[in-house]
Design a protein around this motif. Structure first.
Motif, PDB file in Angstrom:
ATOM      1  N   VAL A  27     116.326  13.705   6.177  1.00 38.91           N
ATOM      2  CA  VAL A  27     114.935  14.129   6.135  1.00 38.91           C
ATOM      3  C   VAL A  27     114.814  15.311   5.175  1.00 38.91           C
ATOM      4  O   VAL A  27     115.624  16.244   5.215  1.00 38.91           O
ATOM      5  CB  VAL A  27     114.431  14.515   7.544  1.00 38.91           C
ATOM      6  CG1 VAL A  27     113.012  15.056   7.495  1.00 38.91           C
ATOM      7  CG2 VAL A  27     114.518  13.327   8.477  1.00 38.91           C
ATOM      8  N   THR A  28     113.818  15.282   4.311  1.00 42.60           N
ATOM      9  CA  THR A  28     113.614  16.365   3.354  1.00 42.60           C
ATOM     10  C   THR A  28     112.771  17.478   3.968  1.00 42.60           C
ATOM     11  O   THR A  28     112.097  17.279   4.985  1.00 42.60           O
ATOM     12  CB  THR A  28     112.904  15.855   2.084  1.00 42.60           C
ATOM     13  OG1 THR A  28     111.575  15.459   2.445  1.00 42.60           O
ATOM     14  CG2 THR A  28     113.665  14.697   1.450  1.00 42.60           C
ATOM     15  N   LEU A  29     112.778  18.626   3.315  1.00 38.84           N
ATOM     16  CA  LEU A  29     111.958  19.737   3.785  1.00 38.84           C
ATOM     17  C   LEU A  29     110.476  19.394   3.679  1.00 38.84           C
ATOM     18  O   LEU A  29     109.685  19.783   4.543  1.00 38.84           O
ATOM     19  CB  LEU A  29     112.284  21.012   3.004  1.00 38.84           C
ATOM     20  CG  LEU A  29     111.775  22.315   3.612  1.00 38.84           C
ATOM     21  CD1 LEU A  29     112.327  22.541   5.016  1.00 38.84           C
ATOM     22  CD2 LEU A  29     112.119  23.496   2.713  1.00 38.84           C
ATOM     23  N   ALA A  30     110.103  18.626   2.676  1.00 45.92           N
ATOM     24  CA  ALA A  30     108.700  18.198   2.552  1.00 45.92           C
ATOM     25  C   ALA A  30     108.294  17.308   3.728  1.00 45.92           C
ATOM     26  O   ALA A  30     107.161  17.415   4.235  1.00 45.92           O
ATOM     27  CB  ALA A  30     108.489  17.457   1.234  1.00 45.92           C
ATOM     28  N   GLU A  31     109.197  16.464   4.185  1.00 45.20           N
ATOM     29  CA  GLU A  31     108.898  15.621   5.353  1.00 45.20           C
ATOM     30  C   GLU A  31     108.785  16.465   6.615  1.00 45.20           C
ATOM     31  O   GLU A  31     107.915  16.219   7.457  1.00 45.20           O
ATOM     32  CB  GLU A  31     109.977  14.544   5.512  1.00 45.20           C
ATOM     33  CG  GLU A  31     109.944  13.499   4.410  1.00 45.20           C
ATOM     34  CD  GLU A  31     111.152  12.577   4.425  1.00 45.20           C
ATOM     35  OE1 GLU A  31     110.952  11.354   4.269  1.00 45.20           O
ATOM     36  OE2 GLU A  31     112.293  13.068   4.578  1.00 45.20           O
ATOM     37  N   ILE A  32     109.637  17.470   6.741  1.00 41.73           N
ATOM     38  CA  ILE A  32     109.550  18.375   7.888  1.00 41.73           C
ATOM     39  C   ILE A  32     108.226  19.129   7.846  1.00 41.73           C
ATOM     40  O   ILE A  32     107.555  19.283   8.873  1.00 41.73           O
ATOM     41  CB  ILE A  32     110.751  19.347   7.922  1.00 41.73           C
ATOM     42  CG1 ILE A  32     112.030  18.574   8.259  1.00 41.73           C
ATOM     43  CG2 ILE A  32     110.510  20.492   8.898  1.00 41.73           C
ATOM     44  CD1 ILE A  32     113.305  19.380   8.122  1.00 41.73           C
ATOM     45  N   GLU A  33     107.823  19.566   6.670  1.00 45.08           N
ATOM     46  CA  GLU A  33     106.545  20.260   6.542  1.00 45.08           C
ATOM     47  C   GLU A  33     105.385  19.369   6.995  1.00 45.08           C
ATOM     48  O   GLU A  33     104.503  19.829   7.744  1.00 45.08           O
ATOM     49  CB  GLU A  33     106.312  20.702   5.101  1.00 45.08           C
ATOM     50  CG  GLU A  33     104.987  21.405   4.910  1.00 45.08           C
ATOM     51  CD  GLU A  33     104.749  21.915   3.511  1.00 45.08           C
ATOM     52  OE1 GLU A  33     103.674  22.528   3.294  1.00 45.08           O
ATOM     53  OE2 GLU A  33     105.608  21.728   2.625  1.00 45.08           O
TER      54      GLU A  33
END
Length: 147
Positions: A27-33
């Motif tokens: 999971v990318t940081l953009a997805e977490i955001e």
């Protein structure tokens, strides 16, 4: 006006999805955001989502103020007294989150300076830990105090 929660991410978290996926997942940081924004919106909260590899930038973000803080200090959890001190003076609920279970990792990761001043610590739940942290922070902001 809705209260804003600071979701603060420390060093190397910009590499999520690429860096050691066997430890940190894909999971990318953009997805977490995006997940954080959805959860926060469901509780009437805005999100100020940031990441920095620089300790001073994290301290500055804490000092800008927010209704509450979700923080993944990453390696700074184990090394930064400056970040710990900034969080200690923030005067708002704080939930610390780590993707991995720090207690199953190297001994130097077992101590978190920032955990001692956090209202809760969530570790080992992967990217889902951010959602759990926001849910708990929302409860704290609503005046709920766990027994």
């Amino acid at each position: 006006m809705q209260p804003t929660v600071l979701v603060l991410n420390g060093p190397n978290l910009n590499l999520l999805g690429q860096r050691e996926p066997e430890l940190y997942g894909t999971v990318t940081l953009a997805e977490i955001e995006a997940r954080c924004r959805t959860v926060a919106a469901g509780h009437g909260l805005g999100v100020d989502f940031r990441q920095s590899n620089h300790e001073g930038a994290l301290v500055d973000a804490v000092q800008e103020g927010a209704a509450g803080i979700v923080i993944n200090p990453a390696a700074y959890a184990h090394t930064s007294i400056a970040l710990r001190d900034a969080l200690a003076t923030a005067g708002v609920p704080i939930v610390e989150v780590h993707l991995t279970n720090l207690h199953r990792r190297e001994a130097f990761r077992h101590t978190s300076h920032t955990a001692a001043i956090s209202d809760a610590v969530i570790c080992g739940a992967g990217a889902h830990g951010y959602e759990l942290a926001l849910l708990h922070l929302a409860a704290l902001l609503d005046g709920e105090r766990p027994a």
